[in-house]
Design a protein around this motif. Structure first.
Motif, PDB file in Angstrom:
ATOM      1  N   ASP A   1      -6.143  -1.221   1.134  1.00 62.35           N
ATOM      2  CA  ASP A   1      -6.593  -0.729   2.437  1.00 62.35           C
ATOM      3  C   ASP A   1      -7.672  -1.633   3.020  1.00 62.35           C
ATOM      4  N   ARG A   2      -8.609  -2.051   2.188  1.00 60.45           N
ATOM      5  CA  ARG A   2      -9.684  -2.934   2.653  1.00 60.45           C
ATOM      6  C   ARG A   2      -9.121  -4.279   3.087  1.00 60.45           C
TER       7      ARG A   2
ATOM      8  N   SER B   1      -5.318  -1.552  -6.332  1.00 61.37           N
ATOM      9  CA  SER B   1      -5.644  -0.164  -6.013  1.00 61.37           C
ATOM     10  C   SER B   1      -5.464   0.099  -4.519  1.00 61.37           C
ATOM     11  N   LEU B   2      -5.336   1.389  -4.167  1.00 52.92           N
ATOM     12  CA  LEU B   2      -5.192   1.754  -2.761  1.00 52.92           C
ATOM     13  C   LEU B   2      -6.394   1.294  -1.948  1.00 52.92           C
ATOM     14  N   ASP B   3      -7.590   1.460  -2.506  1.00 49.35           N
ATOM     15  CA  ASP B   3      -8.797   1.045  -1.788  1.00 49.35           C
ATOM     16  C   ASP B   3      -8.798  -0.457  -1.528  1.00 49.35           C
ATOM     17  N   GLU B   4      -8.382  -1.229  -2.516  1.00 46.00           N
ATOM     18  CA  GLU B   4      -8.369  -2.687  -2.361  1.00 46.00           C
ATOM     19  C   GLU B   4      -7.347  -3.113  -1.319  1.00 46.00           C
TER      20      GLU B   4
ATOM     21  N   ARG C   1      -9.375   3.515  11.905  1.00 48.92           N
ATOM     22  CA  ARG C   1      -9.909   3.183  10.586  1.00 48.92           C
ATOM     23  C   ARG C   1     -11.428   3.196  10.571  1.00 48.92           C
TER      24      ARG C   1
ATOM     25  N   ARG D   1      -7.403   6.634   6.667  1.00 45.94           N
ATOM     26  CA  ARG D   1      -6.896   5.770   5.602  1.00 45.94           C
ATOM     27  C   ARG D   1      -5.487   6.222   5.224  1.00 45.94           C
TER      28      ARG D   1
ATOM     29  N   GLU E   1       0.934   3.994  -2.948  1.00 45.18           N
ATOM     30  CA  GLU E   1       0.623   5.403  -2.679  1.00 45.18           C
ATOM     31  C   GLU E   1       1.749   6.307  -3.167  1.00 45.18           C
TER      32      GLU E   1
ATOM     33  N   LEU F   1       0.831  -1.206   0.000  1.00 42.99           N
ATOM     34  CA  LEU F   1       0.000   0.000   0.000  1.00 42.99           C
ATOM     35  C   LEU F   1       0.869   1.262   0.000  1.00 42.99           C
TER      36      LEU F   1
END
Length: 283
Positions: free
Chosen positions: A185-186, A180-183, A241, A247, A163, A159
């Motif tokens: 992070d999740r 992706s960052l969202d993936e 979080r 995030r 970023e 991550l």
């Protein structure tokens, strides 16, 4: 065949899987990803065989029958390496993010390599105070949590790298190969959300065992204290979080601080631990 021979084989397969993972990260060649998974799965099978052999030798002492051989550094590191590999396979099977192998599998190889190169199996009767069914529950829960958290550390590294790539004016091809960052992070949040309750349960079981064996639930030994600190740090990460919506890098750094506590618990505190020292597991 020595008791560590199968684990040596597992280590070599893990190292080969790590090279394949880096190959996939840089080339995006599906053949490298398949090779990584095949080598890793074979390593897990051989590792299981090695742990089974160690278990049979450990059980050759009647006092040790039905207890797991995880009271020595060798047994603990071998179990953690195995749990790391299995945890990664579980994550990979559900998310199909082969590029993460380059961030996680080096830890698998390091843990297993340390077990076979720096330590030797402790084959001796267990201390009488350790002959309890809690021995098969308390450390197993903690080591499983640590192994899952190590996978989270690898995801956190990915991550941070992604970023940095996105913020760069000239992102490299790697930016398009990482999730992706969202993936990421999740996934990191899900990993910590799974591992933290396991860690807390392991600590709670340890307090119950301590009360039965020594008449008190807490003794402020380094490993106990650092284990509790680890739970607090990861708990703070989840609170930031979920409750604060934090995030990105700040949250990731907090999760990495938690993993630093894990490493201190496993290695740094060993020099000062009494009954929790791995070197004190046998007479």
């Amino acid at each position: 065949m020595g008791p560590t021979a199968p684990t040596w084989g597992a280590f070599l397969l893990y190292a080969a899987a790590t090279f394949a993972a880096f190959g996939y990260l840089w080339s995006k060649d599906a053949r490298a990803s398949r090779a990584m998974l095949v080598l890793l799965a074979l390593g897990v099978l051989l590792h299981l065989a090695g742990f089974g052999l160690l278990l049979s030798l450990f059980w050759s002492y009647p006092e040790n029958r039905w207890y797991l051989p995880i009271t020595s550094f060798h047994g603990a590191l071998s179990f953690i390496g195995l749990a790391l590999a299995v945890a990664f396979l579980a994550v990979e099977s559900s998310h199909r993010l082969g590029v993460l192998g380059a961030f996680v599998l080096p830890l698998v190889a390091l843990a297993t390599g340390a077990a076979v190169t720096w330590t030797e199996p402790t084959l001796a009767p267990l201390d009488e105070r350790l002959r309890s069914y809690w021995l098969n529950i308390h450390p197993v829960l903690l080591m499983t949590a640590y192994a899952v958290m190590a996978n989270g550390f690898g995801v956190g590294l990915a991550l941070l790298l992604q970023e940095r790539q996105i913020k760069s004016r000239k992102p490299s091809e790697l930016c398009y190969r990482l999730p992706s960052l969202d993936e990421l992070d999740r996934l990191l949040g899900n990993i910590v959300a799974f591992a933290l309750p396991v860690l807390v349960l392991g600590l709670a079981v340890g307090m119950v065992w301590s009360h039965h064996a020594w008449g008190r639930v807490w003794s402020w030994e380094p490993k106990q204290t650092l284990g509790a600190l680890t739970a607090l740090v990861y708990g703070a990460y989840l609170w930031l979080r979920v409750a604060r919506g934090q995030r990105g890098a700040k949250a990731v750094y907090l999760s990495m601080a938690g993993f630093a506590c894990v490493l201190l618990t496993l290695f740094g505190a060993e020099l000062f631990s009494g009954r929790h020292g791995y070197l004190g597991g046998a007479r």
